[in-house]
Design a protein around this motif. Structure first.
Motif, PDB file in Angstrom:
ATOM      1  N   SER B 238       0.832  -1.212   0.000  1.00 27.63           N
ATOM      2  CA  SER B 238       0.000   0.000   0.000  1.00 27.63           C
ATOM      3  C   SER B 238       0.864   1.259   0.000  1.00 27.63           C
ATOM      4  O   SER B 238       2.013   1.231   0.426  1.00 27.63           O
ATOM      5  CB  SER B 238      -0.903  -0.039   1.227  1.00 27.63           C
ATOM      6  OG  SER B 238      -2.030   0.773   1.026  1.00 27.63           O
ATOM      7  N   LEU B 240       0.773   5.932  -0.231  1.00 26.10           N
ATOM      8  CA  LEU B 240       0.043   7.209  -0.204  1.00 26.10           C
ATOM      9  C   LEU B 240       0.977   8.325  -0.613  1.00 26.10           C
ATOM     10  O   LEU B 240       2.113   8.398  -0.139  1.00 26.10           O
ATOM     11  CB  LEU B 240      -0.470   7.489   1.219  1.00 26.10           C
ATOM     12  CG  LEU B 240      -0.986   8.911   1.514  1.00 26.10           C
ATOM     13  CD1 LEU B 240      -2.304   9.175   0.778  1.00 26.10           C
ATOM     14  CD2 LEU B 240      -1.182   9.124   3.018  1.00 26.10           C
ATOM     15  N   GLN B 260      -1.037   5.389   6.692  1.00 22.52           N
ATOM     16  CA  GLN B 260      -0.601   4.520   5.606  1.00 22.52           C
ATOM     17  C   GLN B 260       0.625   3.711   6.023  1.00 22.52           C
ATOM     18  O   GLN B 260       0.744   2.521   5.719  1.00 22.52           O
ATOM     19  CB  GLN B 260      -0.281   5.370   4.374  1.00 22.52           C
ATOM     20  CG  GLN B 260      -0.180   4.567   3.113  1.00 22.52           C
ATOM     21  CD  GLN B 260      -1.458   3.809   2.842  1.00 22.52           C
ATOM     22  OE1 GLN B 260      -2.553   4.311   3.062  1.00 22.52           O
ATOM     23  NE2 GLN B 260      -1.338   2.580   2.394  1.00 22.52           N
ATOM     24  N   HIS B 263       0.365   0.301   7.885  1.00 23.67           N
ATOM     25  CA  HIS B 263      -0.134  -0.903   7.200  1.00 23.67           C
ATOM     26  C   HIS B 263       0.899  -2.015   7.179  1.00 23.67           C
ATOM     27  O   HIS B 263       0.567  -3.189   7.369  1.00 23.67           O
ATOM     28  CB  HIS B 263      -0.538  -0.574   5.756  1.00 23.67           C
ATOM     29  CG  HIS B 263      -1.989  -0.290   5.601  1.00 23.67           C
ATOM     30  ND1 HIS B 263      -2.956  -1.217   5.889  1.00 23.67           N
ATOM     31  CD2 HIS B 263      -2.653   0.816   5.182  1.00 23.67           C
ATOM     32  CE1 HIS B 263      -4.149  -0.695   5.669  1.00 23.67           C
ATOM     33  NE2 HIS B 263      -4.006   0.535   5.251  1.00 23.67           N
ATOM     34  N   SER B 267       5.083  -0.564   3.242  1.00 22.17           N
ATOM     35  CA  SER B 267       4.284   0.570   2.758  1.00 22.17           C
ATOM     36  C   SER B 267       5.200   1.740   2.408  1.00 22.17           C
ATOM     37  O   SER B 267       6.325   1.811   2.892  1.00 22.17           O
ATOM     38  CB  SER B 267       3.288   1.027   3.826  1.00 22.17           C
ATOM     39  OG  SER B 267       2.344   0.025   4.098  1.00 22.17           O
ATOM     40  N   VAL B 269       5.149   6.091   1.906  1.00 18.91           N
ATOM     41  CA  VAL B 269       4.393   7.345   1.961  1.00 18.91           C
ATOM     42  C   VAL B 269       5.288   8.487   1.492  1.00 18.91           C
ATOM     43  O   VAL B 269       6.483   8.507   1.771  1.00 18.91           O
ATOM     44  CB  VAL B 269       3.847   7.647   3.382  1.00 18.91           C
ATOM     45  CG1 VAL B 269       2.849   6.576   3.803  1.00 18.91           C
ATOM     46  CG2 VAL B 269       4.954   7.764   4.409  1.00 18.91           C
ATOM     47  N   HIS B 328      -3.120   5.759  -3.390  1.00 21.27           N
ATOM     48  CA  HIS B 328      -3.911   6.795  -2.723  1.00 21.27           C
ATOM     49  C   HIS B 328      -3.229   8.143  -2.933  1.00 21.27           C
ATOM     50  O   HIS B 328      -2.034   8.266  -2.672  1.00 21.27           O
ATOM     51  CB  HIS B 328      -3.990   6.552  -1.218  1.00 21.27           C
ATOM     52  CG  HIS B 328      -4.508   5.205  -0.829  1.00 21.27           C
ATOM     53  ND1 HIS B 328      -3.686   4.171  -0.442  1.00 21.27           N
ATOM     54  CD2 HIS B 328      -5.767   4.722  -0.774  1.00 21.27           C
ATOM     55  CE1 HIS B 328      -4.419   3.105  -0.158  1.00 21.27           C
ATOM     56  NE2 HIS B 328      -5.692   3.403  -0.350  1.00 21.27           N
ATOM     57  N   GLU B 357      -7.376   9.708   4.250  1.00 23.92           N
ATOM     58  CA  GLU B 357      -7.318   8.484   3.441  1.00 23.92           C
ATOM     59  C   GLU B 357      -8.045   7.349   4.150  1.00 23.92           C
ATOM     60  O   GLU B 357      -8.691   6.516   3.508  1.00 23.92           O
ATOM     61  CB  GLU B 357      -5.839   8.147   3.176  1.00 23.92           C
ATOM     62  CG  GLU B 357      -5.624   6.980   2.240  1.00 23.92           C
ATOM     63  CD  GLU B 357      -5.575   5.676   3.014  1.00 23.92           C
ATOM     64  OE1 GLU B 357      -6.070   4.660   2.472  1.00 23.92           O
ATOM     65  OE2 GLU B 357      -5.044   5.669   4.135  1.00 23.92           O
TER      66      GLU B 357
END
Lengths: 432, 432
Positions: B238, B240, B260, B263, B267, B269, B328, B357
């Motif tokens: 995932s 963002l 985020q 997760h 992940s 970000v 995202h 989000e």
């Protein structure tokens, strides 16, 4: 052609009759294709040119067709073929124009507005097979929806002939579809170039179009790469299933079966009918028509793995079709429409006595890029939507967030994600 | 967290900053998964039970949940969580209901009628990850559109806990979404069962849902099989990306980045902003919020491969986002709407200061199954359309065929397919 009485077959025999011809996906082929993709990724244009010289045109120096050369080639096309392409272009365009997607906007709760938006893919690669055949129809089936979607980059690739040229018919289609980016290359090397990019060919987001086993393997391999392109659908040999009753004309049925059989030795055609007399008459008509068919050797090979299946009823015929899930389904009966609710698992359906499958290959307006090999159970026929991607947006007001906050926080805590909950609560505590 | 001045980076440094964390797809993992799929294909339920006992619940005897047991589990759910699920169900349903496709019918030429029809896939498999987390939200994101599409078979699979149970929250969602076919199994063995079928689990046409590396590899492998199922989209960790300016609240931005990051360690970000002060304030807010975060160890690992990027302008920030194509995308600016035309390459976009989000993860109504790892360039966010297949039909009258005949015959002869031409001419010669 083999004839079977469906109800007298064992389960295993029924499965065997409807089995697709095996597709060779040898480890050797996969390795060859992987090596070509690696070479293109490492060497770029040099590798693409080298393979194209090896397989297609020994003297090729320039991959890209200039717009002037596209126009010059297109101008060589006879008026007859131009007009035929114009007719097909018009019907295909009319049908695909009606497929345009609409964005949606929904207020899902007070102060919470969600949208779904369709965005044309920024770059699409259209692969047109070459070799002995010239396939302007496939270029139309890919080029027309790409033109309607208005994908900013529409890239056509096709293997050149021995003189380094693409056919006038293909270049006429490119011109009509507003395709200005055309490269003389085919096979796994063209798919690799579209996927990873070279000095002269920028990578695309999605690759469309049919091809030989090298092209198919290359499409599968590049789609598995990190950041690799999407592909249109899995490939397989072409196939036709005809459902017909006593009202069908055996000469028409035979002609349709043969038109599919001439595609390749690995094509498969199946007639399913409750009528003994239609099956017998179709069998004779096939033999008669084969005698004057130029590609009869190919067709005869395809017929070896094909079948005429006698059923107890039309309902049983429909069940067999649903189980087989043909790429092309022809329903030749006076009351064909009545059976359509039972016939959903097919790429495209040809209804009635005057709708030959070859009509859809060229000019009814439907797309001829269709799921085959049983994939009609789970994949869609190619359509305008395949040239877009969908994404969503949401806009939440402070009041909207307050209203949803309990649900979000509760679910986030249920899932053990405290920072997810905090991203909501921090916004509602804050007084700014 | 690393801070970068975008314009001072070399091309290679820019590429490195936006590179995704490498995904391990080791040959060993692929072989393990292939062995599991083979075992399930050969041994059926016995193999699924054996793996489930090995990985999830030693004492399991029965894969399928009875409807009574689904109801009994659902009844154990607290009212709070029930109400949270009810709220999310309502918004998700409202948004997906508006995505219902419309069949089309076009007369493309006189006497030539083409249709495009949408048919709900006959069987869909919904994979819900298990392990330590309970994920009712993912069940909602798959179960609600399947319920609206009304796929005849909607099959939910999820790994059971040590007592052989699925969570009350999951069973409550199953009940709300009208899912009656639920199996206690997960991992590659569950994907294999959905793909090839066992004595108790009939195969499905398409498999949806996220999972660990075994599930991801299994989905890829079964989708490559002859006659294998379709899958929803490629998977990845995932991510963002936040675009923000001076009007943003650094505490909100920090909370979103952390939501985020919690997760998983893989992940990613990214904050992109022209504002030095926002970047500095966000960095402090992240440190502050990390102190009270239960999953801070996970989040800290994710932050190591994350970045705060200072740009020269908001336009440059938008360009970076388009290049990264985040799963995202959060746009936290007073005039966020104005930048949307430049921001199309994302799975889902969160607009404004009050749209965290995590809101979209649960309850705004949009789907949280989104293309990640750069696949937002070429794949769609999950939507109702993914639960249907499209196919076409055509009905041509004798007059319609006569009108198209010249085009079809000319194109067939151009492509060297004489039987294709013959299937048309034979119908027009015939006087019956």
């Amino acid at each position: 052609m083999r004839v079977f009485q469906w109800s007298q077959l064992s389960d295993q025999q029924q499965a065997d009759v409807l089995a697709r011809p095996a597709q060779s996906q040898s480890a050797e082929l996969q390795q060859q294709v992987a090596a070509i993709i690696d070479a293109v990724a490492n060497e770029g244009d040099v590798a693409v040119l080298r393979y194209t010289r090896q397989f297609d045109c020994e003297t090729l120096n320039e991959l890209r067709y200039s717009e002037a050369d596209i126009a010059a080639q297109a101008n060589k096309l006879s008026t007859d073929v131009q007009q035929a392409i114009d007719t097909a272009y018009a019907t295909i365009r009319a049908f695909h124009l009606q497929q345009q997607p609409q964005d949606i906007r929904v207020e899902t709760a007070p102060g919470v507005v969600c949208t779904q938006r369709f965005d044309a893919l920024n770059a699409v690669g259209l692969y047109i097979p070459g070799g002995t055949a010239v396939l302007p129809s496939t270029a139309l089936m890919l080029g027309v929806p790409a033109q309607i979607a208005n994908n900013p980059r529409r890239v056509l690739v096709s293997p050149p002939d021995k003189n380094g040229e693409l056919s006038p018919a293909l270049m006429y289609v490119a011109q009509k579809c507003g395709i200005t980016e055309v490269y003389r290359c085919g096979g796994a090397q063209a798919i690799a170039a579209l996927a990873v990019g070279t000095e002269s060919i920028a990578p695309v987001a999605k690759i469309f179009g049919p091809g030989n086993s090298f092209v198919t393997a290359a499409k599968q391999q590049v789609a598995q790469r990190s950041g690799g392109p999407a592909i249109d659908m899995p490939a397989g040999p072409s196939e036709l299933l005809v459902i017909a009753d006593d009202t069908a004309n055996p000469a028409f049925v035979a002609a349709d079966l043969l038109s599919q059989a001439e595609h390749g030795a690995d094509s498969q055609v199946i007639l399913v009918s409750p009528s003994t007399s239609l099956i017998e008459a179709t069998q004779s008509a096939i033999e008669q028509q084969l005698e004057v068919l130029p590609r009869s050797a190919t067709a005869r090979k395809a017929l070896e793995q094909s079948a005429l299946i006698q059923t107890e009823s039309l309902e049983q015929a429909c069940q067999i079709s649903q189980r087989y899930a043909p790429e092309h389904l022809s329903v030749q009966m006076d009351d064909a429409e009545q059976y359509l609710p039972q016939l959903t698992l097919a790429g495209s359906i040809f209804i009635g006595h005057y709708t030959p499958e070859s009509g859809g290959d060229y000019a009814t307006g439907t797309n001829h890029v269709l799921p085959t090999y049983g994939f009609a159970r789970n994949y869609s026929s190619l359509g305008l939507l395949d040239f877009y991607r969908r994404y969503t947006t949401q806009t939440v007001s402070k009041q909207g967030l307050a209203q949803l906050s309990k649900a979000i926080i509760t679910l986030a805590e249920t899932e053990g994600l405290r920072a997810h909950a905090r991203a909501v609560s921090i916004r509602l505590e804050n007084q700014s």
